[in-house]
Scaffold this motif. Structure first.
Motif, mmCIF file in Angstrom:
data_model
loop_
_atom_site.group_PDB
_atom_site.id
_atom_site.type_symbol
_atom_site.label_atom_id
_atom_site.label_comp_id
_atom_site.label_asym_id
_atom_site.label_seq_id
_atom_site.Cartn_x
_atom_site.Cartn_y
_atom_site.Cartn_z
ATOM 1 N N LYS A 546 0.820 -1.216 0.000
ATOM 2 C CA LYS A 546 0.000 0.000 0.000
ATOM 3 C C LYS A 546 0.851 1.263 0.000
ATOM 4 O O LYS A 546 0.787 2.064 -0.932
ATOM 5 C CB LYS A 546 -0.940 -0.008 1.212
ATOM 6 N N SER A 547 1.660 1.450 1.020
ATOM 7 C CA SER A 547 2.491 2.663 1.137
ATOM 8 C C SER A 547 3.947 2.287 0.894
ATOM 9 O O SER A 547 4.756 2.209 1.820
ATOM 10 C CB SER A 547 2.306 3.307 2.510
ATOM 11 N N THR A 548 4.286 2.037 -0.345
ATOM 12 C CA THR A 548 5.607 1.501 -0.683
ATOM 13 C C THR A 548 6.736 2.511 -0.498
ATOM 14 O O THR A 548 7.914 2.136 -0.586
ATOM 15 C CB THR A 548 5.609 1.008 -2.142
ATOM 16 N N GLU A 549 6.406 3.765 -0.240
ATOM 17 C CA GLU A 549 7.457 4.762 -0.034
ATOM 18 C C GLU A 549 8.008 4.726 1.397
ATOM 19 O O GLU A 549 9.092 5.260 1.675
ATOM 20 C CB GLU A 549 6.930 6.169 -0.348
ATOM 21 N N ILE A 550 7.274 4.114 2.312
ATOM 22 C CA ILE A 550 7.672 4.115 3.722
ATOM 23 C C ILE A 550 9.031 3.447 3.948
ATOM 24 O O ILE A 550 9.877 3.993 4.672
ATOM 25 C CB ILE A 550 6.579 3.465 4.594
ATOM 26 N N PRO A 551 9.295 2.243 3.387
ATOM 27 C CA PRO A 551 10.605 1.620 3.632
ATOM 28 C C PRO A 551 11.784 2.504 3.250
ATOM 29 O O PRO A 551 12.775 2.584 3.987
ATOM 30 C CB PRO A 551 10.556 0.347 2.782
ATOM 31 N N GLU A 552 11.689 3.200 2.099
ATOM 32 C CA GLU A 552 12.784 4.075 1.685
ATOM 33 C C GLU A 552 12.926 5.261 2.631
ATOM 34 O O GLU A 552 14.043 5.680 2.959
ATOM 35 C CB GLU A 552 12.551 4.558 0.252
ATOM 36 N N GLU A 553 11.801 5.802 3.065
ATOM 37 C CA GLU A 553 11.857 6.928 4.001
ATOM 38 C C GLU A 553 12.499 6.512 5.321
ATOM 39 O O GLU A 553 13.326 7.245 5.885
ATOM 40 C CB GLU A 553 10.447 7.464 4.247
ATOM 41 N N LEU A 554 12.139 5.339 5.812
ATOM 42 C CA LEU A 554 12.728 4.855 7.057
ATOM 43 C C LEU A 554 14.217 4.572 6.894
ATOM 44 O O LEU A 554 15.016 4.841 7.802
ATOM 45 C CB LEU A 554 12.007 3.584 7.515
ATOM 46 N N ALA A 555 14.596 4.031 5.728
ATOM 47 C CA ALA A 555 16.014 3.753 5.478
ATOM 48 C C ALA A 555 16.830 5.033 5.464
ATOM 49 O O ALA A 555 17.970 5.069 5.947
ATOM 50 C CB ALA A 555 16.177 3.006 4.159
ATOM 51 N N GLU A 556 16.248 6.116 4.936
ATOM 52 C CA GLU A 556 16.949 7.400 4.920
ATOM 53 C C GLU A 556 16.985 8.035 6.311
ATOM 54 O O GLU A 556 17.994 8.598 6.723
ATOM 55 C CB GLU A 556 16.268 8.339 3.931
ATOM 56 N N ARG A 557 15.881 7.924 7.039
ATOM 57 C CA ARG A 557 15.813 8.535 8.364
ATOM 58 C C ARG A 557 16.752 7.849 9.349
ATOM 59 O O ARG A 557 17.384 8.499 10.175
ATOM 60 C CB ARG A 557 14.377 8.484 8.885
ATOM 61 N N PHE A 558 16.827 6.537 9.254
ATOM 62 C CA PHE A 558 17.706 5.764 10.146
ATOM 63 C C PHE A 558 18.852 5.160 9.332
ATOM 64 O O PHE A 558 19.079 3.953 9.347
ATOM 65 C CB PHE A 558 16.917 4.670 10.857
ATOM 66 N N ALA A 559 19.539 6.030 8.606
ATOM 67 C CA ALA A 559 20.553 5.574 7.647
ATOM 68 C C ALA A 559 21.677 4.788 8.317
ATOM 69 O O ALA A 559 22.131 3.768 7.781
ATOM 70 C CB ALA A 559 21.127 6.772 6.887
ATOM 71 N N ASP A 560 22.124 5.261 9.486
ATOM 72 C CA ASP A 560 23.236 4.575 10.156
ATOM 73 C C ASP A 560 22.836 3.158 10.577
ATOM 74 O O ASP A 560 23.582 2.201 10.367
ATOM 75 C CB ASP A 560 23.697 5.373 11.376
ATOM 76 N N PHE A 561 21.665 3.049 11.173
ATOM 77 C CA PHE A 561 21.192 1.729 11.612
ATOM 78 C C PHE A 561 20.933 0.827 10.409
ATOM 79 O O PHE A 561 21.264 -0.369 10.420
ATOM 80 C CB PHE A 561 19.927 1.885 12.446
ATOM 81 N N TYR A 562 20.354 1.398 9.359
ATOM 82 C CA TYR A 562 20.094 0.626 8.143
ATOM 83 C C TYR A 562 21.396 0.121 7.536
ATOM 84 O O TYR A 562 21.485 -1.025 7.078
ATOM 85 C CB TYR A 562 19.336 1.483 7.137
ATOM 86 N N ARG A 563 22.412 0.964 7.550
ATOM 87 C CA ARG A 563 23.712 0.569 6.999
ATOM 88 C C ARG A 563 24.303 -0.594 7.798
ATOM 89 O O ARG A 563 24.899 -1.511 7.225
ATOM 90 C CB ARG A 563 24.665 1.767 7.009
ATOM 91 N N ILE A 564 24.127 -0.562 9.107
ATOM 92 C CA ILE A 564 24.630 -1.662 9.943
ATOM 93 C C ILE A 564 23.926 -2.965 9.591
ATOM 94 O O ILE A 564 24.555 -4.020 9.458
ATOM 95 C CB ILE A 564 24.436 -1.323 11.438
ATOM 96 N N LEU A 565 22.599 -2.892 9.412
ATOM 97 C CA LEU A 565 21.850 -4.107 9.090
ATOM 98 C C LEU A 565 22.182 -4.620 7.697
ATOM 99 O O LEU A 565 22.331 -5.827 7.496
ATOM 100 C CB LEU A 565 20.344 -3.841 9.205
ATOM 101 N N ILE A 566 22.276 -3.721 6.741
ATOM 102 C CA ILE A 566 22.533 -4.160 5.365
ATOM 103 C C ILE A 566 23.920 -4.765 5.231
ATOM 104 O O ILE A 566 24.171 -5.623 4.376
ATOM 105 C CB ILE A 566 22.349 -2.981 4.373
#
Length: 650
Positions: A546-566
């Motif tokens: 439904k709201s497919t833009e949310i994952p990208e927004e969260l990845a940008e907002r929590f970029a450091d944490f996302y980078r650790i997970l990826i």
């Protein structure tokens, strides 16, 4: 037919099949190779079913059946026979292994049809099945170790099956080396066990451990920890899990058979089989529970951001194995084995369905380049959906709901259960539901993101691949129904069936367990589990449909944490800096250059040769062939000898 004959007929066909295809397979047609490979696997399954039927009907059941075929090792007081140990736990393991292996052998006929080394692949699969059956039917720790190392060897061969591909050969070596670390602990643990009870035979060991006085608890704890080190290596637990994600370099049927359904569960089987040892070392069992729970959560967080379909399933496997260890460590061994069985069906189905997607996508596994595949891959989509529901813990429909709920209940109420284990396990259940439905949505739903070069090749797999998918889908639904939960007025028949196997360990654990604090109650425990799964599924559907833009927004907002997970917490990089590079530096600059090239080659090998050559050069000048020269040397020698005699007598 006698049970001892049936067990041999169950174990030996894969060995014969491996020998036939390994020796003559190059001359066989593909049809003959698959007939030998699948036939051997099918015979094992048939005789496993017959063995289960005969054992269940026997008057001595549920007593374990033991049979020694011949004396294998005799060295002083150490004796190890080629012997089988068959009880209700062995029955479940052999049925699970042979049924899943047979279906994967059938699937491989279609998947590997256009691959090179067709006969070699079926040789390795058959050899693996023989080793796995040896592991779960062994009557002593020595024979179990043969199967244990055998499945490790076959894993190395199958992960590196595409040996001309560097990433595949590197992954095979990585798996072999990392699991050897765990095997060192297993070996030392078995040695300590022999020094303590003077036997490796299961029946003798279990009877002796029960009689040990309280002062041996420390020894049993040490043995249990060492055995768990081996289990952690084989079953990819912290910190020895790093080999399993890279093992996805092997063919997809390998991922389904070895790295989802069978070999990686060997560590769980080892802990369950040695339950009485762990019960007499409760600190070791607590470590099993803690490591299992932390591994389940840790791997689930990594799976949240994986875009490679098979790697996401690999981290999911690590997480689910953690659940199994959590169950065993909390003292509910039957729940751990129950999840082992249900997981074998739905996780092998997930991998095989991923292989069907990969087959249709010309080898593509990046979920960001998929989408909308349900229209072209209807059977694959339906079976993947069923497996996703099963692992996510959807009530009634998925078998994973029943087995995972038992583990979570044990984490709260088991002999060694703790509230924090339950809550972390419940959070992990929510993460599992989220990343699995995320993968489902990205692969089969939404707009198609398939590249044009792959789009016109999209087609459903042939019946050789889809029929095993449908059979596994059936088991993924019904396997959980064998143990209806007590919260729904059920009897948890699976637990009761395995009760004779774990009764000695359970008696010890209950006698030493501390008084449990107020429990949530079975209904609340199940309710929170269902709620966690529901939240995870709802978020995944919302964010990825439904709201497919949310994952990208969260990845940008929590970029450091996302980078650790990826980057998977940079564990591989840390191992590379802390272990691999220092070892390579020491090996290359000291052991090779200074010790090998400098000392061994330079002094002992090359130095000896050069010294001999120099001495020969001096002696060669004496051997000139000139007779007057020889006479002068003789005269000089006589004069020197005369001077020595005169000096000595003076």
């Amino acid at each position: 037919m006698n049970l001892e004959i049936l067990l041999l007929l169950m174990v030996l066909p894969p060995l014969v099949g491996a020998a036939l295809n390994g020796i003559l397979g190059r001359r066989f047609s593909q049809a003959t190779v698959s007939l030998v490979g699948c036939g051997a696997s099918g015979l094992s399954m048939i005789f496993a079913l017959l063995s289960a039927w005969i054992y269940t009907k026997s008057a001595s059941q549920p007593e374990p059946f033991t049979w020694s075929y011949f004396k294998w090792i005799q060295a002083g007081t150490l004796r190890a026979d080629y012997a089988f140990y068959y009880d209700r736990l062995t029955l479940i393991m052999t049925l699970t292994v042979t049924v899943v292996a047979f279906l994967i052998h059938l699937y491989s006929r279609g998947y590997m049809e256009h691959e090179g080394g067709y006969y070699r692949f079926f040789t390795y699969l058959n050899l693996f099945l023989f080793m796995m059956l040896t592991l779960v039917t062994a009557g002593n720790y020595a024979l179990m170790f043969v199967g244990w190392e055998g499945v490790g060897l076959c894993s190395y061969l199958l992960i590196g099956f595409y040996f001309t591909k560097k990433s595949a050969s590197d992954a095979g070596k990585k798996a072999f080396i990392v699991t050897r670390i765990g095997d060192a602990g297993f070996t030392i643990g078995v040695a300590m066990l022999f020094w303590t009870v003077h036997s490796l035979d299961f029946k003798v060991v279990f009877n002796q451990v029960v009689k040990l006085p309280l002062e041996f608890q420390g020894v049993m704890t040490a043995i249990g920890i060492l055995l768990f080190v081996g289990a952690a290596g084989k079953s990819a637990q912290l910190p020895l899990y790093v080999w399993l994600p890279d093992a996805m370099e092997g063919p997809t049927p390998v991922s389904a058979l070895i790295h989802a359904a069978t070999m990686v569960t060997a560590g769980v089987y080892l802990v369950a089989r040695s339950s009485i040892i762990f019960a007499h070392g409760p600190a070791a069992l607590a470590i099993v529970a803690i490591v299992g729970c932390l591994t389940a959560f840790f791997a689930a967080t990594i799976a949240l951001t994986q875009n490679d379909l098979k790697r996401m399933l690999a981290y999911s496997t690590i997480s689910q194995l953690g659940y199994m260890f959590l169950g065993c460590g909390a003292g509910v061994f039957a729940a751990g084995i129950f999840h082992l069985m249900t997981h074998a069906f739905f996780k092998s189905l997930l991998f095989l369905a991923a292989g069907s997607v990969m087959h249709a996508m010309s080898g593509e596994l990046d979920m960001r380049k998929m989408g909308g595949l349900r229209h072209k891959l209807k059977i694959t989509h339906a079976t993947f959906l069923i497996a996703t529901i099963a692992i996510s813990g959807v009530p009634l429909i998925g078998s994973g709901f029943f087995s995972k709920d038992e583990i979570l209940a044990g984490a709260m109420e088991g002999p060694l259960g703790k509230p924090w284990l339950y809550w972390l396990g419940t959070i992990t259940a929510a993460l599992t539901a989220f990343y699995m439905f995320r993968g489902l949505c990205m692969t089969f739903y939404g707009k198609s993101r398939v590249e044009p070069r792959a789009a016109h090749h999209l087609h459903e797999s042939g019946y050789e691949m889809t029929v095993p998918l449908m059979v596994l889908a059936f088991f993924s639904v019904v396997a959980g129904w064998v143990s209806w939960p007590t919260a729904w007025n059920g009897s948890e028949a699976f637990d009761r069936y395995l009760e004779p196997v774990f009764a000695p360990a359970n008696a010890v654990l209950r006698s030493g367990a501390a008084e449990q604090s107020a429990s949530l109650g079975p209904g609340a425990i199940m309710g929170f589990s269902i709620l966690a799964a529901g939240i995870g599924i709802a978020l995944a559907l919302w964010w990825y449909l439904k709201s497919t833009e949310i994952p990208e927004e969260l990845a940008e907002r929590f970029a450091d944490f996302y980078r650790i997970l990826i980057h998977k917490y940079y564990v591989d990089e840390a191992y590379n800096w802390l272990i691999v590079r220092p070892l390579r530096t020491v090996s290359e600059k000291f052991l090779w250059r200074d010790v090998d090239a400098g000392a061994i080659d330079g002094i002992m090998v090359n130095g000896t040769g050069e010294g001999t050559a120099d001495l020969g050069g001096v002696l060669r000048k004496i051997q000139s062939g000139n007779i007057p020269s020889y006479a002068a040397w003789v005269l000089l020698g006589a004069v020197l000898w005369l001077l020595y005699i005169l000096t000595a007598n003076a």
